[in-house]
Motif scaffolding. Structure first.
Motif, mmCIF file in Angstrom:
data_model
loop_
_atom_site.group_PDB
_atom_site.id
_atom_site.type_symbol
_atom_site.label_atom_id
_atom_site.label_comp_id
_atom_site.label_asym_id
_atom_site.label_seq_id
_atom_site.Cartn_x
_atom_site.Cartn_y
_atom_site.Cartn_z
ATOM 1 N N ARG A 162 17.354 -32.391 -2.037
ATOM 2 C CA ARG A 162 15.948 -32.144 -1.711
ATOM 3 C C ARG A 162 15.040 -33.161 -2.392
ATOM 4 O O ARG A 162 14.074 -33.658 -1.794
ATOM 5 N N GLN A 163 15.365 -33.503 -3.627
ATOM 6 C CA GLN A 163 14.570 -34.487 -4.362
ATOM 7 C C GLN A 163 14.754 -35.894 -3.791
ATOM 8 O O GLN A 163 13.798 -36.679 -3.721
ATOM 9 N N ILE A 164 15.979 -36.219 -3.381
ATOM 10 C CA ILE A 164 16.237 -37.545 -2.825
ATOM 11 C C ILE A 164 15.447 -37.758 -1.540
ATOM 12 O O ILE A 164 14.954 -38.864 -1.268
ATOM 13 N N GLN A 165 15.306 -36.718 -0.748
ATOM 14 C CA GLN A 165 14.520 -36.843 0.479
ATOM 15 C C GLN A 165 13.080 -37.284 0.161
ATOM 16 O O GLN A 165 12.471 -38.060 0.907
ATOM 17 N N GLN A 166 12.551 -36.823 -0.962
ATOM 18 C CA GLN A 166 11.174 -37.142 -1.329
ATOM 19 C C GLN A 166 11.063 -38.484 -2.045
ATOM 20 O O GLN A 166 10.048 -39.171 -1.935
ATOM 21 N N GLN A 167 12.102 -38.852 -2.785
ATOM 22 C CA GLN A 167 12.085 -40.121 -3.518
ATOM 23 C C GLN A 167 13.503 -40.675 -3.579
ATOM 24 O O GLN A 167 14.357 -40.138 -4.276
ATOM 25 N N GLN A 168 13.732 -41.759 -2.864
ATOM 26 C CA GLN A 168 15.073 -42.336 -2.782
ATOM 27 C C GLN A 168 15.408 -43.130 -4.044
ATOM 28 O O GLN A 168 14.592 -43.937 -4.504
ATOM 29 N N PRO A 169 16.605 -42.935 -4.617
ATOM 30 C CA PRO A 169 17.081 -43.836 -5.669
ATOM 31 C C PRO A 169 17.346 -45.226 -5.082
ATOM 32 O O PRO A 169 17.381 -45.404 -3.859
ATOM 33 N N GLU A 170 17.552 -46.191 -5.945
ATOM 34 C CA GLU A 170 17.795 -47.556 -5.472
ATOM 35 C C GLU A 170 19.152 -47.680 -4.784
ATOM 36 O O GLU A 170 19.299 -48.419 -3.808
ATOM 37 N N LEU A 171 20.149 -46.972 -5.279
ATOM 38 C CA LEU A 171 21.481 -47.025 -4.681
ATOM 39 C C LEU A 171 21.633 -45.949 -3.610
ATOM 40 O O LEU A 171 20.910 -44.951 -3.604
ATOM 41 N N GLY A 172 22.587 -46.168 -2.702
ATOM 42 C CA GLY A 172 22.931 -45.134 -1.730
ATOM 43 C C GLY A 172 23.660 -43.996 -2.417
ATOM 44 O O GLY A 172 24.436 -44.216 -3.361
ATOM 45 N N ILE A 173 23.414 -42.782 -1.957
ATOM 46 C CA ILE A 173 24.007 -41.587 -2.558
ATOM 47 C C ILE A 173 24.776 -40.813 -1.493
ATOM 48 O O ILE A 173 24.276 -40.605 -0.384
ATOM 49 N N ASP A 174 25.977 -40.383 -1.845
ATOM 50 C CA ASP A 174 26.762 -39.484 -0.992
ATOM 51 C C ASP A 174 26.962 -38.176 -1.742
ATOM 52 O O ASP A 174 27.507 -38.162 -2.852
ATOM 53 N N ILE A 175 26.508 -37.094 -1.146
ATOM 54 C CA ILE A 175 26.731 -35.756 -1.698
ATOM 55 C C ILE A 175 27.880 -35.139 -0.909
ATOM 56 O O ILE A 175 27.793 -34.971 0.312
ATOM 57 N N ILE A 176 28.970 -34.829 -1.611
ATOM 58 C CA ILE A 176 30.222 -34.464 -0.945
ATOM 59 C C ILE A 176 30.665 -33.081 -1.408
ATOM 60 O O ILE A 176 31.020 -32.876 -2.578
ATOM 61 N N PHE A 177 30.609 -32.128 -0.472
ATOM 62 C CA PHE A 177 31.069 -30.769 -0.739
ATOM 63 C C PHE A 177 32.520 -30.658 -0.281
ATOM 64 O O PHE A 177 32.813 -30.740 0.913
ATOM 65 N N LEU A 178 33.405 -30.469 -1.235
ATOM 66 C CA LEU A 178 34.842 -30.444 -0.968
ATOM 67 C C LEU A 178 35.334 -29.011 -0.793
ATOM 68 O O LEU A 178 34.895 -28.099 -1.500
ATOM 69 N N ASP A 179 36.265 -28.840 0.116
ATOM 70 C CA ASP A 179 36.767 -27.509 0.451
ATOM 71 C C ASP A 179 38.170 -27.292 -0.130
ATOM 72 O O ASP A 179 38.827 -28.236 -0.592
ATOM 73 N N ALA A 180 38.608 -26.037 -0.102
ATOM 74 C CA ALA A 180 39.982 -25.656 -0.464
ATOM 75 C C ALA A 180 40.380 -26.154 -1.848
ATOM 76 O O ALA A 180 41.534 -26.487 -2.086
ATOM 77 N N GLU A 181 39.419 -26.181 -2.761
ATOM 78 C CA GLU A 181 39.734 -26.553 -4.142
ATOM 79 C C GLU A 181 40.424 -25.408 -4.867
ATOM 80 O O GLU A 181 41.327 -25.624 -5.668
ATOM 81 N N ASP A 182 39.980 -24.185 -4.563
ATOM 82 C CA ASP A 182 40.370 -23.036 -5.387
ATOM 83 C C ASP A 182 41.426 -22.153 -4.744
ATOM 84 O O ASP A 182 41.572 -20.990 -5.131
ATOM 85 N N TYR A 183 42.188 -22.704 -3.778
ATOM 86 C CA TYR A 183 43.278 -21.938 -3.180
ATOM 87 C C TYR A 183 44.603 -22.282 -3.867
ATOM 88 O O TYR A 183 45.666 -22.222 -3.270
#
Length: 333
Positions: A162-183
């Motif tokens: 939400r914050q990145i949408q309002q103010q972009q950092p200089e580098l590209g950002i990937d937010i990665i939600f990983l699945d099946a970690e806790d099985y």
């Protein structure tokens, strides 16, 4: 020789200084070195992050192959889209340790995707199908809500998005939600207990990234970052693969006054998503995960129990972790 070299260099510098004075102005190089660039990092909103954790918990346990899992996955992808990310979903059939086929989904939100200089931020979004660490054996096959173990890291990253949408950092950002970690393997399972039974979504992503030949300068994994009174030590696997990133993050936390949370010592080790991201993808990635060297279980005291609920989520902890991560990514050039 060293002393003579130093004297000669001193003479050159003095001559250069007198020359600059006689010309009546400073060189461009001197002006550049004197200019201090201050990055204004947005304030992390802990109330917002707390709500994102609650939103996930309200779906119930997010165990693969359940309707709650499907609904929450759609919510997370929708939130990233709402916050301006380019969203990619990886659907995969992953085989659990007991042969169960898991309908898994990794969800990736990319900002400034054309920028080759990138930082990857990770958290797992599924929750444990069994409370096999609960004090009451009757709960050992009860799914957990995973407010901290799963929900907290995702909540922090949604607020960062939400914050990145309002103010972009200089580098590209990937937010990665990983699945099946806790099985991973149930404690009562009598067969082989291997580390590969955990973090199935991370293993899949590391072998099949959402962008061909994907790379990032570094990665930060958040796991169980919303507890009541956690301490975060420099985790040993992170230290092995990404010591410089560990030091960067812990130094920033100290500068922010968070030293009582981020203990600048190596302690503990976690078979977590970062292990496979380091090992398979070769992206140096650290894990911000709680550790208590004096506790019976070094993670959160409600780890893999039915008490991993909203009563044990602390807004201040979310703030400490979220602000630290934001300070790191916004100051990266």
């Amino acid at each position: 020789m060293k002393k003579n070299n130093i004297m000669l260099l001193t003479g050159i510098l003095l001559f250069s200084s007198f020359s600059s004075i006689s010309c009546g102005n400073k060189s461009k190089a001197t002006e550049a070195t004197e200019k201090v660039i201050t990055v204004q990092v947005p304030p992390f909103d802990a109330d917002s992050a707390y709500q994102y954790v609650k939103d996930q918990v309200d779906f119930g346990p997010r165990v693969p192959n359940t309707q709650a899992h499907v609904d929450c996955g759609n919510y997370l992808a929708g939130q990233l889209e709402k916050f301006g990310a380019k969203v990619t979903s990886q659907y995969a059939d992953l085989v659990a340790y007991d042969g169960t086929l898991l309908k898994a989904r990794n969800i990736i939100g990319s900002y400034n995707p054309e920028n080759k200089k990138r930082i990857a931020l990770f958290a797992h979004w599924d929750s444990r199908p069994w409370a096999d660490n609960d004090p009451d054996e009757k709960n050992h096959y009860t799914p957990i809500l995973g407010a901290n173990d799963g929900g907290s890291g995702v909540g922090v990253l949604l607020e960062i998005a939400r914050q990145i949408q309002q103010q972009q950092p200089e580098l590209g950002i990937d937010i990665i939600f990983l699945d099946a970690e806790d099985y991973g393997t149930h404690q009562a399972y009598t067969g082989e207990h291997s580390e590969e039974s955990w973090c199935l979504g991370a293993q899949y992503w590391a072998r099949n990234p959402h962008v061909q030949n994907y790379n990032a300068r570094f990665g930060i994994l958040l796991d169980m970052v919303g507890g009541l009174e956690p301490t975060f030590y420099r985790e040993s696997i992170s230290e092995r693969y990404a010591k410089d990133i560990n030091r960067k993050v812990w130094k920033k936390a100290k500068e922010l006054g968070y030293g009582k949370y981020f203990i600048d010592e190596v302690q503990g080790g976690a078979t977590d998503d970062h292990l496979f991201i380091n090992r398979i993808a070769g992206i140096k990635t650290i894990d911000i995960v709680p550790s208590d060297p004096e506790a019976e279980y070094s993670f959160d005291p409600h780890w893999h129990t039915v008490k991993d609920d909203m009563d044990n989520i602390n807004r201040n902890t979310l703030k400490v972790v979220g602000q630290t991560v934001m300070e790191v990514i916004y100051n990266e050039k």
